[in-house]
Design an enzyme around this catalytic site. Structure first.
Site, PDB file in Angstrom:
ATOM      1  N   HIS A  16      18.498   1.226  -1.034  1.00 20.65           N
ATOM      2  CA  HIS A  16      17.115   1.338  -1.106  1.00 20.65           C
ATOM      3  C   HIS A  16      16.444   0.031  -0.642  1.00 20.65           C
ATOM      4  O   HIS A  16      15.587   0.282   0.199  1.00 20.65           O
ATOM      5  CB  HIS A  16      16.589   2.000  -2.569  1.00 20.65           C
ATOM      6  CG  HIS A  16      15.137   2.115  -2.408  1.00 20.65           C
ATOM      7  ND1 HIS A  16      14.488   3.291  -2.033  1.00 20.65           N
ATOM      8  CD2 HIS A  16      14.227   1.414  -2.867  1.00 20.65           C
ATOM      9  CE1 HIS A  16      13.322   3.055  -2.115  1.00 20.65           C
ATOM     10  NE2 HIS A  16      12.908   1.966  -2.557  1.00 20.65           N
ATOM     11  N   CYS A  74       0.581  -1.173  -0.133  1.00 22.85           N
ATOM     12  CA  CYS A  74      -0.057  -0.043  -0.060  1.00 22.85           C
ATOM     13  C   CYS A  74       0.917   1.014   0.113  1.00 22.85           C
ATOM     14  O   CYS A  74       0.478   2.325  -0.453  1.00 22.85           O
ATOM     15  CB  CYS A  74      -1.018  -0.092   1.203  1.00 22.85           C
ATOM     16  SG  CYS A  74      -0.204  -0.306   2.673  1.00 22.85           S
TER      17      CYS A  74
END
Lengths: 457, 269
Positions: free
Chosen positions: A99, A50
């Site tokens: 990342h 999400c």
């Protein structure tokens, strides 16, 4: 390192964009296959939650795979207020590695340190690994990268307080209840009012095993509905003093403008001094419970500010862990870089061995031509000796090449090795041999009577 | 020498528990305090076995040897609770008592008593072992009680720092305290019964003015008082924890008072 990540996250795109580019499990599999087919991507993993949709790609030596991902996301999003490209971020090489490590450790999450992301990263990786396609979408490089990301996430969570404590009011209420009662199995809770926050806490408590739920609201029908939801029973609001002695937890979130639980109500409700603790969580504003109730022995009273205080404490603890987490990520990024660098040297080492083997076999053949009297046993001994000698001669250069690449030797070291050992000639000879073999096969084919392709003139 | 090493290991284990409290109970350091506690108890056990082999008698007589054995029972109690992750944290308050006992034992000298015993045998060993178990049961209740009071204080005061995070839930501490008290009470009751029967059988009568008899009987009444405080109508868990802490302090205070005033025999712990 030709590794890249392209995507959108909560830091680059609002939720109305993120929800448009979110991939379900089956969709993500199809998208990966499309990337392989249309852009010739060797390795790819789609991580879609999400908070983010990110595509990890390897190798990326040109813009084509990146453009393909951007097209994929744009096609999924449909019309957007601004061009989708303005929401998309890219990270390359070691930036992409760092990342993913941040993401896996929960450092890039909306709530720092949240644990759910670890499972989502694992799921994304497993989906790419198990797609029925060869070579697998999570090939050697992404396989290693994701395995390492999961290990980094686990290590940071276990060695630092990054995931310590909970960061939602409902979870904090459960934590408080656990610190008093240990296990919540079989505990009884009285719910006063039907506020949404109160209901969230009630759900969290029920998940932990709270069994006897008693609900009291100003409107009896609402109490009955809420009680049914939590498999409890409703009582008229006027009778809360009767329920108090038998419950362990009181959860209050009414909209009353005055305290509904006063010290006298609580004291009068207990026929005798209370032996077991009573936890009262008052999340109503204005407060439902008179603060003096907290002075009663064995009564632990917390209001919404107290719960926030715990949340803030946890957030502070988590933020304090960031430097240590960054140190772990830096160390593992370096480890991945070294591993990848050592991977670049593998073809050179293979060529060196191939060349040495060719030399050995040629020299042995010449030797045995002049030594026809040598017995088969001695011949085997001489061959074994030659193999050992070859291995010994190649051992140190191989190790040093790997170490040199891991230490940042770069393409210069590979070129130097190729030049010193004359490996370009080996490669050229390989290519020549390959071409010759293909030509021979092409010549053989018509002779074996295979029919020519009707589409070919 | 091994006694001294065990003493140092207990101190190191306690230091590690403090470290865990300050740093937070997580990561690769988390099992270290438990490991060191177990190591210290094993070392202590080895030291007592060595004593037995060297002197040919169990380390139950003479102040130094007896105190060391009493400390060892505490070490064993800790090892027993180590597998229960949260319960194991009572080490934070029980270890100082074990360290204190072992330290005093070392200071007094861990050697056999110079005074010959009137009579020994299985009854004697059983009596002393049960008595030690009784006192350590009370020590365990005390350790859990102290942690209960701290956690109660943190929860009431809405302080959610390291103590709140580290100390086990109130309900668990209450249970540990209850088990310690009942275990201690039953053990001490049996110890008194065995001691009485054994003395009467060998000597014909029991001398109630003997400081160790006096202490044991007074301790038994303290136990009774604590259990009464727990069981009475409307007694809160908080008061039960407080009673265990105060009761333990009273037992220690009585011991010190008796040692000062009546400890001339040299046999009394």
């Amino acid at each position: 390192m030709p590794l890249a990540v392209v995507g959108v996250s909560h830091e680059t795109a609002p939720v109305d964009i993120r929800e448009k580019v979110a991939f379900g499990s089956a969709e993500a599999g199809d998208a990966l296959l499309a990337l392989r087919k249309e852009a010739g991507v060797d390795e790819a993993v789609i991580l879609s939650t999400c908070n983010r949709t990110e595509v990890y790609l390897f190798p990326v030596r040109e813009e084509r795979p990146i453009r393909a991902v951007e097209r994929l996301l744009a096609g999924k999003a449909g019309p957007t207020p601004r061009p989708l490209g303005s929401y998309v971020f890219q990270e390359w090489g070691e930036g992409a590695v760092r990342h993913l490590f941040h993401v896996s450790a929960g450092l890039d999450s909306m709530v720092t340190g949240e644990a759910e992301i670890q499972g989502q990263v694992k799921e994304a990786y497993q989906r790419a690994s198990t797609l029925p396609v060869f070579p697998p979408m999570a090939g050697p490089v992404l396989n290693r990268l994701f395995q390492m990301a999961l290990a980094v996430g686990g290590r940071i969570r276990s060695e630092t307080p990054i995931g310590e404590g909970t960061a939602s009011v409902a979870s904090v209420a459960v934590e408080l209840a656990r610190k008093i009662f240990g296990s919540l199995k079989g505990k009884r809770v009285l719910i006063l009012g039907a506020g949404i926050a109160g209901e969230l806490i009630a759900e969290a408590l029920t998940r932990e095993g709270v069994e006897g739920v008693v609900v009291a609201t100003r409107t009896y029908d609402r109490a009955v509905n809420l009680a049914r939801k939590h498999r409890g029973h409703a009582i008229p609001f006027e009778k809360i003093h009767e329920a108090l002695p038998s419950v362990d937890i009181v959860l209050s979130s009414t909209a009353a403008p005055y305290p509904v639980l006063t010290r006298s109500i609580v004291r009068d409700s207990f026929q005798e001094p209370r032996r077991h603790p009573l936890l009262i969580i008052d999340i109503a504003v204005p407060r439902d419970v008179d603060p003096a109730v907290g002075d009663e022995p064995e009564v632990f009273l917390y209001n919404v500010d107290d719960l926030r205080k715990i949340v803030d404490e946890h957030v502070r603890t988590r933020e304090g862990a960031l430097p240590e987490a960054q140190r772990i990520i830096a160390a593992h990024s370096e480890e991945f870089r070294s591993w990848y660098a050592s991977l670049e040297v593998v073809p050179v080492i293979q060529d060196m061995r191939k060349q040495a083997k060719a030399f050995r076999e040629a020299e042995l053949e010449r030797l045995f031509r002049g030594l026809a009297h040598v017995s088969p046993e001695d011949r085997e001994r001489i061959e074994a000796f030659a193999r050992r000698l070859q291995n010994k001669l190649l051992h140190d250069p191989t190790v040093r090449l790997r170490e040199g690449m891991a230490a940042g030797g770069g393409p210069g070291l590979v070129d130097a090795a190729r030049l010193l050992y004359g490996l370009d000639e080996v490669q050229a000879a390989d290519e020549r041999r390959g071409r010759d073999e293909r030509a021979a096969l092409d010549e053989e084919a018509p002779k074996k009577g295979s029919k020519p392709d009707p589409g070919v003139p | 020498m091994i006694h001294f090493l065990a003493f140092l290991s207990y101190i190191a284990a306690f230091g590690l528990w403090i470290f865990l409290l300050v740093r937070g109970a997580r990561g690769r350091w988390a099992p270290l305090p438990s490991g060191f506690t177990a190591f210290a108890a094993i070392l202590h056990g080895a030291a007592l076995v060595q004593f037995w082999r060297a002197y040919g008698e169990l380390p139950l007589v003479g102040p130094g040897a007896a105190l060391s054995s009493l400390a060892f029972v505490g070490g064993v109690a800790l090892v027993a609770v180590l597998p229960m992750r949260e319960v194991a944290r009572v080490a934070l308050t029980l270890l100082p008592f074990v360290i204190l006992l072992q330290g005093v034992a070392l200071a007094l000298g861990i050697r056999p008593s110079p005074f010959p015993l009137d009579f020994q045998g299985a009854g004697f060993v059983l009596h002393v072992a049960l008595a030690f178990l009784g006192y350590q049961g009370l020590a365990l209740a005390f350790a859990a009680g102290v942690l209960y009071l701290i956690q109660h204080h943190e929860l009431k005061g809405k302080r959610f720092g390291r103590f709140f995070q580290f100390i086990p839930p109130l309900a668990i501490l209450e249970r540990v305290g209850r088990i310690g008290l009942w275990l201690g009470f039953v053990s001490l009751t049996l110890a008194l019964a065995v001691g009485w029967a054994w003395t009467v059988q060998n000597r014909g009568s029991l001398e109630m003015t003997d400081p160790k008899v006096l202490w044991a009987v007074m301790s038994w009444f303290v136990f009774l008082g604590i259990l009464g405080a727990r069981g009475g109508k409307g007694r809160s868990e908080y008061r039960s924890a407080l009673a265990a802490v105060v009761g333990f302090a009273v037992v220690i205070g009585m011991y010190l008072a008796l040692r000062v005033t009546e400890g001339g025999s040299g046999l009394f712990l």
